[in-house]
Design an enzyme around this catalytic site. Structure first.
Site: not given
Ligand SMILES: *Cc1c(COP(=O)(O)O)cnc(C)c1O
Length: 400
Positions: A140, A225, A254
């Site tokens: 994700f 990520d 986040k």
């Molecule tokens: C939440 C998340 C995203 C996307 O972040 P948004 O602020 O919702 O666009 C990307 N990578 C990971 C691993 C995430 O958990």
């Protein structure tokens, strides 16, 4: 208005692209959230790890208010006095010299994809248009058209074509599959050190080390990520730290603002490849976001939230293992990122989350059959001890 009145109204006027639990939050502080009817709940989701520092942490709120009284946005046409110190802080924290600030996590991923593609053409000399980025099953990375093009989830991408080409998807935690997928045109590997939305999937020890070795050997950029796993969540500042990995590009979001304001960061020594005008964002790295992010990082460091996540995560994990309810298939995770998988013969994880809500505990299912437990990192042992009998009750008695 009561919970149900708000829900009826949002169902009428909202897009309905999410399926939230039937609760309407009116306020929050620390590990607790209160709904419009005055009922309090222990937050065991932390807005998908955006509130690692707890809701409305007083130091972050103070920094936000202070900055709101000075300047909030001056656009990227001018410099401001909050940007340099945040970029320097991130460089020290990640060991990656440069930072580019955006707003959402998905934008940080987009930025990394553009950077990797440019690097592949200008440094690695992959013929233009032929660069490939390897992603993993169940990943994700966000919801933009290009980012979902690298997803294995049909629901995320099937209705939204034509998709962006240039992605190759391989099984996660399978080093041979990854090795076989690498070609001369591989520009980058985009990976979560622990998959969050994919079901809290923790790879075998040594996997990330081998991924990093493959990147080194084949001159491939490693894009970590850490939007969900970073900033203390897994018991270290970054999940890559568990194996001492230093990626070429690290993505943060986040908890970078402690849940107060959207900000994301791309950290990489290669960022100089972006020439003036090639990338940007009106709000990206604005003074308000920068002031908040600096305070949010300070709180993680000053309060040793990574150590808290490690200690409390071990405790919570150990206690969850003692529950031994027949519906439990697996319990896994690191630090305070814990997934409890429900067996196929039992109701889906959402069912348990709804029951937990009635017991005063808020968490959310991920990947249909996994309950994610990811409270703010400063949750106390007393708060965990208060939640455990309720979790145990729901897992043992709420079934069928
Ligand atoms: C939440 C998340 C995203 C996307 O972040 P948004 O602020 O919702 O666009 C990307 N990578 C990971 C691993 C995430 O958990």
């Amino acid at each position: 208005m009561k919970n149900q009145d708000h829900i009826t109204q949002i169902q009428e006027y909202g897009a309905g692209h999410y399926h939230p639990l039937p609760i309407v939050i009116a306020s929050a502080l620390g590990c607790w959230m209160t709904d419009v009817e005055g009922t309090s709940y222990l937050d065991m989701l932390s807005a998908y790890s955006a509130v690692n520092q707890g809701h409305r942490h007083p130091k972050i709120i103070a920094a936000a208010k202070d900055q709101m009284d000075r300047v909030t946005l001056c656009s990227t046409a001018f410099n401001h006095d909050q940007g340099a110190s945040l970029c320097k802080k991130l460089a020290l924290l990640t060991g990656l010299e440069k930072t580019l600030l955006m707003n959402s996590g998905a934008e940080a991923v987009e930025t990394a994809i553009k950077l990797a593609r440019k690097w592949s053409a200008f440094v690695k000399k992959i013929p233009p248009g032929e660069a490939e980025i390897i992603t993993f099953e169940n990943n994700f990375h966000g919801r933009t058209t290009t980012v979902v093009s690298g997803s294995s989830n049909i629901k995320y991408k099937a209705p939204f074509g034509p998709l962006t080409p240039g992605f190759k998807i391989v099984p996660y935690d399978d080093i041979d599959a990854l090795r076989k997928a690498i070609t001369h045109n591989t520009a980058a590997i985009l990976i979560e050190p622990i998959q969050g939305e994919g079901g809290i999937n923790v790879p075998q020890p040594g996997y990330m080390t081998r991924v990093a070795q493959l990147c080194e050997k084949h001159n491939i950029l490693l894009i970590a990520d850490e939007i969900q796993t970073g900033l203390g969540r897994t018991g270290k500042m970054f999940a890559c730290d568990h194996e001492g990995i230093k990626p070429d590009i690290m993505l943060l979001g986040k908890a970078l603002s402690g849940g107060i304001y959207p900000i994301s960061a791309v950290c990489s020594p290669h960022l100089h490849l972006f020439k003036v005008g090639e990338h940007g964002s009106t709000y990206g790295g604005n003074p308000l976001a920068c002031a908040i992010a600096k305070a949010a990082i300070d709180v993680i460091e000053d309060e040793d939230l990574d150590t808290c996540a490690d200690t409390m995560g071990r405790y919570l994990m150990q206690q969850l293992h003692k529950i031994k309810a027949p519906c439990i298939k697996d319990i896994r995770g690191k630090g305070l990122l814990i997934g409890l998988e429900i067996k196929e013969a039992y109701p889906k994880a959402r069912f348990y989350c709804e029951k937990l809500m009635l017991e005063g505990i808020l968490c959310k299912e991920t990947n249909d059959n996994v309950i994610r437990f990811a409270p703010p990192l400063n949750i106390s042992k007393t708060e965990i001890d208060g939640a455990l009998p309720k979790i145990k009750h729901v897992l043992h008695h709420a079934t069928l």
